[in-house]
Every structure is written in C-alpha cells, then in structure tokens.
Design a protein around this motif. Structure first.
Motif, mmCIF file in Angstrom:
data_model
loop_
_atom_site.group_PDB
_atom_site.id
_atom_site.type_symbol
_atom_site.label_atom_id
_atom_site.label_comp_id
_atom_site.label_asym_id
_atom_site.label_seq_id
_atom_site.Cartn_x
_atom_site.Cartn_y
_atom_site.Cartn_z
ATOM 1 N N LEU A 229 17.833 3.214 -1.109
ATOM 2 C CA LEU A 229 18.208 3.176 -2.517
ATOM 3 C C LEU A 229 19.722 3.126 -2.701
ATOM 4 C CD1 LEU A 229 15.763 5.749 -4.113
ATOM 5 C CD2 LEU A 229 15.707 3.278 -4.309
ATOM 6 N N LEU A 230 20.475 3.296 -1.615
ATOM 7 C CA LEU A 230 21.923 3.259 -1.725
ATOM 8 C C LEU A 230 22.451 1.851 -1.901
ATOM 9 C CD1 LEU A 230 22.854 5.852 1.052
ATOM 10 C CD2 LEU A 230 22.652 6.210 -1.416
ATOM 11 N N SER A 231 21.590 0.856 -1.696
ATOM 12 C CA SER A 231 22.014 -0.518 -1.896
ATOM 13 C C SER A 231 22.334 -0.742 -3.367
ATOM 14 C CB SER A 231 20.904 -1.481 -1.448
ATOM 15 O OG SER A 231 21.236 -2.806 -1.802
ATOM 16 N N PRO A 232 23.386 -1.488 -3.688
ATOM 17 C CA PRO A 232 23.723 -1.710 -5.097
ATOM 18 C C PRO A 232 22.720 -2.587 -5.809
ATOM 19 C CG PRO A 232 25.115 -3.017 -3.673
ATOM 20 C CD PRO A 232 24.351 -2.079 -2.782
ATOM 21 N N ARG A 233 21.813 -3.208 -5.070
ATOM 22 C CA ARG A 233 20.830 -4.079 -5.700
ATOM 23 C C ARG A 233 19.463 -3.799 -5.077
ATOM 24 N NH1 ARG A 233 21.336 -8.212 -9.030
ATOM 25 N NH2 ARG A 233 19.693 -9.779 -9.177
ATOM 26 N N CYS B 276 5.810 1.538 -9.803
ATOM 27 C CA CYS B 276 4.560 1.648 -10.547
ATOM 28 C C CYS B 276 3.424 1.632 -9.521
ATOM 29 C CB CYS B 276 4.424 0.492 -11.531
ATOM 30 S SG CYS B 276 2.979 0.611 -12.602
ATOM 31 N N VAL B 277 2.745 2.770 -9.373
ATOM 32 C CA VAL B 277 1.696 2.921 -8.359
ATOM 33 C C VAL B 277 0.349 3.013 -9.046
ATOM 34 C CG1 VAL B 277 0.845 4.317 -6.442
ATOM 35 C CG2 VAL B 277 3.303 4.097 -6.820
ATOM 36 N N TYR B 278 -0.554 2.148 -8.637
ATOM 37 C CA TYR B 278 -1.914 2.143 -9.177
ATOM 38 C C TYR B 278 -2.823 2.888 -8.213
ATOM 39 C CZ TYR B 278 -6.521 0.366 -10.518
ATOM 40 O OH TYR B 278 -7.834 0.266 -10.896
ATOM 41 N N VAL C 25 0.856 -1.183 0.000
ATOM 42 C CA VAL C 25 0.000 0.000 0.000
ATOM 43 C C VAL C 25 0.895 1.236 0.000
ATOM 44 C CG1 VAL C 25 -1.803 1.252 1.248
ATOM 45 C CG2 VAL C 25 -1.792 -1.238 1.250
ATOM 46 N N ALA C 26 0.530 2.233 -0.793
ATOM 47 C CA ALA C 26 1.351 3.433 -0.921
ATOM 48 C C ALA C 26 0.504 4.680 -0.730
ATOM 49 C CB ALA C 26 2.032 3.475 -2.294
ATOM 50 N N ILE C 27 1.116 5.705 -0.168
ATOM 51 C CA ILE C 27 0.500 7.028 -0.069
ATOM 52 C C ILE C 27 1.387 7.993 -0.841
ATOM 53 C CG2 ILE C 27 -0.137 8.913 1.464
ATOM 54 C CD1 ILE C 27 -0.778 6.920 3.614
ATOM 55 N N VAL C 28 0.798 8.678 -1.801
ATOM 56 C CA VAL C 28 1.562 9.611 -2.640
ATOM 57 C C VAL C 28 0.883 10.978 -2.615
ATOM 58 C CG1 VAL C 28 2.413 7.780 -4.141
ATOM 59 C CG2 VAL C 28 0.286 8.928 -4.717
ATOM 60 N N LYS C 29 1.662 12.008 -2.907
ATOM 61 C CA LYS C 29 1.118 13.363 -2.996
ATOM 62 C C LYS C 29 0.425 13.530 -4.340
ATOM 63 C CE LYS C 29 4.608 15.412 0.046
ATOM 64 N NZ LYS C 29 5.690 16.416 0.173
ATOM 65 N N SER D 155 10.876 6.147 -5.758
ATOM 66 C CA SER D 155 10.659 5.433 -4.498
ATOM 67 C C SER D 155 10.785 6.337 -3.289
ATOM 68 C CB SER D 155 11.646 4.262 -4.381
ATOM 69 O OG SER D 155 11.431 3.333 -5.421
ATOM 70 N N LYS D 156 11.631 7.369 -3.381
ATOM 71 C CA LYS D 156 11.828 8.274 -2.242
ATOM 72 C C LYS D 156 10.610 9.155 -1.997
ATOM 73 C CE LYS D 156 15.534 9.958 -4.059
ATOM 74 N NZ LYS D 156 16.754 10.777 -4.297
ATOM 75 N N ASP D 157 9.737 9.277 -2.995
ATOM 76 C CA ASP D 157 8.555 10.126 -2.867
ATOM 77 C C ASP D 157 7.307 9.340 -2.469
ATOM 78 O OD1 ASP D 157 10.076 12.314 -3.665
ATOM 79 O OD2 ASP D 157 9.691 11.913 -5.795
ATOM 80 N N ILE D 158 7.484 8.069 -2.144
ATOM 81 C CA ILE D 158 6.353 7.219 -1.775
ATOM 82 C C ILE D 158 6.395 6.948 -0.278
ATOM 83 C CG2 ILE D 158 5.298 4.946 -2.058
ATOM 84 C CD1 ILE D 158 6.325 4.898 -4.887
ATOM 85 N N MET D 159 5.262 7.125 0.378
ATOM 86 C CA MET D 159 5.133 6.780 1.789
ATOM 87 C C MET D 159 4.412 5.442 1.902
ATOM 88 S SD MET D 159 4.106 10.494 3.402
ATOM 89 C CE MET D 159 2.922 10.842 2.094
ATOM 90 N N ARG D 160 4.960 4.564 2.711
ATOM 91 C CA ARG D 160 4.400 3.231 2.891
ATOM 92 C C ARG D 160 3.778 3.116 4.281
ATOM 93 N NH1 ARG D 160 8.768 2.965 -0.436
ATOM 94 N NH2 ARG D 160 8.721 1.463 -2.161
ATOM 95 N N PRO D 161 2.459 3.137 4.380
ATOM 96 C CA PRO D 161 1.818 3.050 5.707
ATOM 97 C C PRO D 161 1.838 1.614 6.223
ATOM 98 C CG PRO D 161 0.159 3.127 4.002
ATOM 99 C CD PRO D 161 1.472 3.285 3.299
#
Length: 206
Positions: A193-197, A139-141, A106-110, A157-163
């Motif tokens: 996101l700093l992870s190489p994978r 990909c957010v639906y 589940v994602a919360i976006v502006k 991904s940095k702009d998505i909040m995960r409740p």
C-alpha cells in the motif's frame, strides 16, 4: 454402506446429466413434435448447436453491437433490468474469459468473529478518502448460500489474506461446500500500500 458411498455420486451424476439432457431437449423438441419428428435427442443437439452459433455470432463485431443494443433496451425495463444485471454478474464471474471476471481474487477474511475465517471473492477496489489520509478498501463478496446469495464487506487491504487459489478453484470450493479445498493453503503477498498508485486509483500523498 460402502456400496451406497460408491454408488451415490455415480447415481447423482447420471441423474443430473439425464435431467440436463431432458431440460435442454425441451427447448426445440416441441417444434419437432409439431412437425411429426419424435427422435429423442434431436432437440438437445439442436439446442447445443444453437447455443454454439450464438456464441460465435456474439463474438463478432455485429453480434457485440446487437448485444449492446439489447442490453440498453433491457436496462430501460424496471424489473427486468435488475434480474438481467444480477444474472450477468454471475455469468461473468464464471466466464472462461479472464478479462470478464467479476471476481478478481479469492480472499480469506476474519469473519464473523476472532479465530474464524471466511472464504470470499474480491470484486473491486476503492479508495476511501478521510481527513487523516487515504485508505485502500477491497469490496469482498462472501457467499452465504452457495454462490448467488451473499454479503458484501468493505475491508482494508491489509486485513485480507490472499490464498494461492484461482477464482475457479474458489468457486468450486464454495459450490462443493468446502469438500474440494486443498489440504494446504499458502498466503500470497499482496501489493504494498506504500505505492503512490494502487490499481486505477492514485492515492494522494501527504
């Protein structure tokens, strides 16, 4: 008014249940009527038993093989292939099998403007390669009409909040029009996101 508020959900529940029984009963009741058997509910019991047996059979190796063959044939049909693909994705989203979920999180976006937020579902993750480097996009639906119609956005991904909500809880919130949303939502930290994978994708390091 108090009586209406109390009785309305009860009436809707009983009406929906009665309609569902009649709807399912209609699949096999014509066969029993042709045989001269008019017992109400027999078609409903037969339909439920048939659905259960289909589920058990399709869980086996032979059933899965036949299902795969049937899906291959449907994909060859011009119009039915699109209808089947859309219905299967919706079924997979609400399936009790956790491995088949089309909705990952589940994602919360502006959206649609600053200060407003929208509830959606992360369906996949892609890596966007640019001259300046790689960027992870989700990909957010975002449902716009209950659950079966909506818009798709590719969001960093940095702009998505995960409740702290499961996919099933998110679906219940959308279907109920927001009435079942918890009073307090806590945002869960996303993987760095700093992870190489990231997931299945390797981000090239520069």
């Amino acid at each position: 008014m108090t009586g209406c508020v109390i009785l309305l959900p009860i009436a809707i529940t009983f009406y929906t249940t009665w309609w569902f029984i009649h709807f399912v009963d209609g699949f096999f009741s014509p066969i029993y009527s042709h045989l001269g058997i008019t017992t109400f509910g027999l078609g409903f019991i037969t339909s439920i038993t048939f659905i259960f047996l289909v589920g058990v059979f399709m869980s086996s190796w032979l059933g899965a093989s036949l299902l795969g063959l049937g899906e291959w044939l449907i994909r060859k049909m011009p119009i039915m292939s699109y209808i089947y693909a859309a219905s299967k994705q919706i079924s997979a989203a609400i399936s009790p099998d956790e491995n088949s979920h089309a909705f990952k999180e589940v994602a919360i976006v502006k959206h649609p403007r600053i200060g407003e937020y929208a509830l959606g579902f992360i369906t996949s993750t892609v890596i966007l390669r640019k001259n300046s480097g790689a960027e992870e996009l989700c990909c957010v639906y975002l449902p716009t009409n209950h659950l079966y119609l909506g818009d798709i956005f590719l969001i960093n991904s940095k702009d998505i909040m995960r409740p702290n909500l499961s996919v099933r809880e998110g679906i219940e919130i959308v279907i109920s029009g927001g009435m079942s949303i918890p009073k307090i939502l806590t945002i869960v930290d996303a993987p760095s996101l700093l992870s190489p994978r990231v997931g299945k994708f390797a981000i090239p390091q520069h």
